[in-house]
Design a protein around this motif. Structure first.
Motif, mmCIF file in Angstrom:
data_model
loop_
_atom_site.group_PDB
_atom_site.id
_atom_site.type_symbol
_atom_site.label_atom_id
_atom_site.label_comp_id
_atom_site.label_asym_id
_atom_site.label_seq_id
_atom_site.Cartn_x
_atom_site.Cartn_y
_atom_site.Cartn_z
ATOM 1 N N LEU A 176 -54.592 38.585 72.266
ATOM 2 C CA LEU A 176 -53.481 39.065 71.443
ATOM 3 C C LEU A 176 -52.189 39.082 72.256
ATOM 4 O O LEU A 176 -51.150 38.580 71.806
ATOM 5 C CB LEU A 176 -53.784 40.466 70.907
ATOM 6 C CG LEU A 176 -52.677 41.095 70.049
ATOM 7 C CD1 LEU A 176 -52.480 40.311 68.762
ATOM 8 C CD2 LEU A 176 -52.991 42.553 69.749
ATOM 9 N N SER A 228 -54.762 39.911 65.453
ATOM 10 C CA SER A 228 -54.719 41.361 65.225
ATOM 11 C C SER A 228 -55.637 41.754 64.079
ATOM 12 O O SER A 228 -56.272 42.822 64.103
ATOM 13 C CB SER A 228 -53.282 41.818 64.955
ATOM 14 O OG SER A 228 -52.735 41.174 63.821
ATOM 15 N N TYR A 242 -53.709 49.601 61.886
ATOM 16 C CA TYR A 242 -53.457 48.174 61.695
ATOM 17 C C TYR A 242 -52.287 47.946 60.745
ATOM 18 O O TYR A 242 -51.367 47.176 61.040
ATOM 19 C CB TYR A 242 -54.728 47.510 61.151
ATOM 20 C CG TYR A 242 -54.518 46.089 60.676
ATOM 21 C CD1 TYR A 242 -54.398 45.043 61.575
ATOM 22 C CD2 TYR A 242 -54.444 45.802 59.313
ATOM 23 C CE1 TYR A 242 -54.191 43.749 61.133
ATOM 24 C CE2 TYR A 242 -54.250 44.519 58.857
ATOM 25 C CZ TYR A 242 -54.124 43.481 59.777
ATOM 26 O OH TYR A 242 -53.915 42.206 59.329
ATOM 27 N N PHE A 283 -48.953 48.444 68.117
ATOM 28 C CA PHE A 283 -50.346 48.066 67.943
ATOM 29 C C PHE A 283 -51.237 48.737 68.982
ATOM 30 O O PHE A 283 -52.282 49.309 68.655
ATOM 31 C CB PHE A 283 -50.500 46.542 68.035
ATOM 32 C CG PHE A 283 -51.871 46.058 67.664
ATOM 33 C CD1 PHE A 283 -52.185 45.722 66.352
ATOM 34 C CD2 PHE A 283 -52.881 45.951 68.616
ATOM 35 C CE1 PHE A 283 -53.448 45.289 65.998
ATOM 36 C CE2 PHE A 283 -54.152 45.520 68.274
ATOM 37 C CZ PHE A 283 -54.442 45.181 66.969
#
Length: 290
Positions: A176, A228, A242, A283
């Motif tokens: 990520l 993600s 999320y 995140f």
């Protein structure tokens, strides 16, 4: 001998890009905390301190070495010409000596936890300096694709510090950050394309044009969204975490898509740049809080 004053300390903080370093450190710390949760292990203050210190020192030191190698480029670019080395507030020698000392100390701190933490720190240094800066940055517009893996190493190292191995969760978090790094750099490079042209750095928008820079950023943003989402489906982040964290990413995607229609590539790229940075911090913070 490197002597320190308050002014010089401020210069070293600039050389080590403290804000960027802290963002990468956050990814490592949050990966560590999430790794503990997944592994069902209790929090260990000494281990946490050693992992955090290892990541902070290796990231800072690697950034410092990068600054030494890129000093000639920085001196040509408006955005970077006032950095400490181009302005002769720090010499290359004292920056290199200090940076290498930080890296070695950071690797030793990593070894105190386990070999995986130290390995991730070493890989981050080798990829960033050897692959990205030394081999590719001045030759290929795709340098950031490979160099991005250096940025993902703190997340991998944090996970390994908690679980004792790299594992699927650590690899996904590393990916990520690695892919996000291309988005981070290409959106910035599209906005500052004249700077990169002046310094003869073959970034994507320099070689193929600003429209291609936006198209590349848009594609990478979609890949970041996919990764993600995969992390969510692996159960590493809650649904609310999320949803909240991807809002800035979705906004960045909208800005980039609209610019392809309107042609305002630089303005949209800078707006997207701010959004993608917000996404990364959100995140990982929400990952740790989930």
């Amino acid at each position: 001998m490197v002597s320190f004053t308050m002014g010089k300390l401020k210069d070293f903080m600039e050389v080590f890009k403290v804000k960027q370093t802290l963002l990468l450190l956050i990814t490592g710390i949050c990966s560590y905390l999430e790794g503990l949760r997944i592994a069902g292990k209790p929090f260990d203050a000494l281990s946490f301190l050693a992992v955090s210190l290892s990541m902070f020192l290796t990231i800072s030191g690697t950034t410092g070495v990068n600054m030494v190698l890129d000093a000639d480029i920085d001196s040509l670019m408006f955005r970077t010409k006032n950095r400490p080395i181009p302005m002769n507030r720090l010499t290359k020698r004292e920056t290199l000596v200090t940076s290498m000392l930080l890296i070695v100390t950071g690797l030793v701190c990593g070894l105190l936890v386990n070999v995986y933490v130290a390995t991730s720190g070493l890989l981050g240094f080798l990829i960033d300096i050897g692959v990205y800066t030394w081999l590719l940055k001045r030759k290929s517009p795709w340098s950031v694709v490979f160099g991005g893996f250096a940025g993902g190493m703190p997340a991998l190292g944090g996970w390994a510090g908690a679980t004792g191995s790299f594992g699927l969760g650590g690899v996904m978090l590393m990916l990520l950050v690695a892919v996000w790094s291309s988005l981070h750099i290409w959106t910035l490079a599209t906005y500052y394309v004249d700077d990169y042209r002046k310094a003869n750095v073959p970034m994507l928008p320099v070689v193929y044009g600003e429209k291609r820079g936006v198209q590349g950023s848009f594609l990478v943003a979609l890949i970041v969204l996919f990764i993600s989402s995969a992390i969510y489906y692996l159960g590493l982040i809650s649904i609310w975490g999320y949803v909240i964290s991807v809002i800035p990413l979705l906004l960045a995607i909208v800005f980039l898509a609209m610019s392809l229609r309107r042609g305002n590539y630089r303005d949209a790229s800078f707006r997207a740049f701010k959004m993608v940075n917000m996404f990364m911090g959100l995140f990982f913070l929400l990952l740790a809080l989930s």
